[in-house]
Design an enzyme around this catalytic site. Structure first.
Site, short mmCIF file in Angstrom:
data_model
loop_
_atom_site.label_atom_id
_atom_site.label_comp_id
_atom_site.label_asym_id
_atom_site.label_seq_id
_atom_site.Cartn_x
_atom_site.Cartn_y
_atom_site.Cartn_z
N GLU A 101 0.89 -1.17 0.00
CA GLU A 101 0.00 0.00 0.00
C GLU A 101 0.92 1.21 0.00
O GLU A 101 1.57 1.50 0.99
CB GLU A 101 -0.92 -0.05 1.23
CG GLU A 101 -2.03 0.98 1.19
CD GLU A 101 -1.62 2.29 1.83
OE1 GLU A 101 -1.16 3.18 1.08
OE2 GLU A 101 -1.74 2.42 3.05
N CYS B 186 -1.89 8.52 3.54
CA CYS B 186 -1.60 8.03 2.19
C CYS B 186 -2.71 8.37 1.20
O CYS B 186 -2.46 8.45 0.00
CB CYS B 186 -1.36 6.53 2.21
SG CYS B 186 -2.70 5.57 2.95
#
Length: 475
Positions: free
Chosen positions: A218, A252
């Site tokens: 990720e 993120c």
């Protein structure tokens, strides 16, 4: 409770992984009761120590909003663990297939992988440990955490608590600096999860590939916000800044840049000032506003701004009236808008991962979509606009880990949806059943019929079979 693994060194890592893998094999597949017990203990760890954990995160940051820690790190982790508890019995069920041949049985059984390594980043040091752990435990695996060296107090407390709630052969923690992280990614895990930057993700994947360890990455990237001409601009600003100010943009999936219709920048700035005045009437002394995690990350945000200004950008700080735009002592920086951002600026080339928000104008909406497609695929994309046809075009014509329409980051809190990136923003997805499947091996199991009819076609001699096959293929 076995807690033989303490203060694990780099040299000890291979032995620890091997010992856990052997324990997994000897114990056999984890029962439903054991999986539920592990998930429940993880939940109890968080609930019973939420105050100490929030205090540790705050100490690591200098200031981390207590609400943000409890909501995003503790609360969301508990939500993931509870969702797994509620559904794991169903997820584990064997999938029966229809008979391929008379008397033959075929099914899919979900088998635990074994030992999973979880490299945990500093920005959500609990959420990004326990959210994937929910899928890891639901699938019947064991795990090893490698928390970030940038949040040392949280990492140390996490290691201590894990040893209290879990046998070290079930779940353990490895502490250390970047060299330990590099060694960790090179171990012979049955699966490896990494959350962090694309640059580091390349190293992690390269190290894992030496042992053919499958990875879930990720990696973030530059998540765009496309504001359509028909969008309610005030709503778009408020919802964008709600997430951009959460954890000071150190997320993120945080909005990384905004694509605006030409001529809308001034109105965007006005709404942004109004939002900040309401949400953060003070900032430097406000416990609700989070600091940047360390001096290096603070200095990088300043460098991004200086680079943008040197290349012609107009920089607008949204700091409260009478307050400084940023303070190195507190490492607090108000959200900063970079107007007329251009592609030669670092702020449009690198993932921002902070409170800086570039604005870029477009003339036609198709031009904005083309701009997104001309850049690496992001972890998330956001679209503000009410036209159903244009919403559909955004979904069809752009590729991202997730897409949210008329909001920011909402998809990450829906446990039934997959969470993950695509291309440079990552690979593999977890959350809910997607995590269970990611950390399971879907094993094909076939029971041949008593007559074994399906295998007789492979048995010599082939003369008559060859004639029949040629007749079939010639029609």
């Amino acid at each position: 409770m076995n807690n033989e693994f303490k203060n694990i060194t780099i040299d000890q890592l291979p032995g620890v992984v091997a010992t856990m893998k052997q324990a997994h094999i000897e114990a056999g597949p984890a029962s439903l009761e054991l999986r539920l017990d592990r998930l429940q203990r993880a939940e109890r760890l968080l609930k019973e120590n939420h105050q100490a954990l929030a205090e540790a995160i705050c100490a690591d940051y200098g200031n981390r909003s207590r609400y943000q820690s409890l909501a995003a790190d503790v609360g969301m982790s508990i939500k993931s663990l509870q969702h797994a508890q509620e559904n794991v019995a169903q997820w584990m069920q064997t999938q029966e297939n229809s008979e391929p041949m008379p008397g033959m049985q075929a099914r899919i059984e979900f088998q635990p992988l074994g030992v999973v390594g979880i490299i945990v980043p500093w920005n959500f040091p609990l959420n990004l440990a326990f959210s994937p752990l929910a899928g890891v435990f639901a699938a019947g695996n064991r795990a090893i955490f490698k928390p970030s060296e940038l949040t040392p107090k949280t990492s140390a407390l996490l290691a201590q608590l894990v040893s209290q709630y879990f046998d070290s052969l079930e779940l353990t923690t490895v502490l250390g600096e970047a060299d330990v992280g590099a060694a960790f990614s090179a171990q012979k895990f049955d699966h490896l999860i990494f959350t962090g930057s694309t640059a580091v993700g390349r190293h992690v994947m390269r190290a894992a590939s030496e042992n053919l360890v499958p990875v879930t990455l990720e990696l973030g990237g530059k998540s765009p916000v496309l504001v359509a001409p028909d969008a309610n601009l005030r709503t778009a600003v408020e919802r964008t800044l709600t997430v951009k100010t959460f954890n000071a943009g150190q997320i993120c999936m945080s909005p990384d840049y905004v694509l605006l219709p030409e001529g809308a920048q001034d109105e965007f700035v006005r709404h942004a000032r109004e939002f900040m005045q309401q949400a953060f009437p003070t900032l430097q002394g406000n416990a609700d506003y989070t600091s940047l995690v360390c001096d290096a990350h603070f200095e990088r945000q300043i460098a991004l701004l200086e680079d943008a200004k040197s290349k012609g950008a107009t920089v607008v700080s949204l700091a409260p009236e009478g307050e400084v735009a940023y303070d190195a002592a507190t490492r607090k920086m108000a959200t900063v808008l970079v107007l007329n951002a251009t592609d030669d600026m670092r702020v449009m080339q690198e993932e921002v991962f902070g409170p800086v928000l570039p604005l870029k104008s477009y003339q036609q909406e198709q031009e904005a979509v083309a701009y997104i497609n001309a850049h690496p695929r992001p972890l998330a994309a956001y679209y503000f606009g009410d036209n159903a046809e244009n919403q559909r075009r955004m979904a069809d014509m752009t590729t991202s880990g997730g897409l949210v329409i008329n909001d920011i980051m909402t998809h990450s809190s829906v446990e039934s949806l997959p969470f993950g990136g695509v291309g440079p923003s990552g690979m593999g997805a977890y959350h809910g059943i997607h995590g269970f499947l990611r950390f399971s091996h879907a094993k094909a199991v076939v029971e041949q019929s008593p007559s074994g009819e399906s295998s007789l076609r492979l048995r010599a001699p082939y003369g008559e079979k060859l004639e029949q096959l040629e007749q079939i293929l010639s029609h």
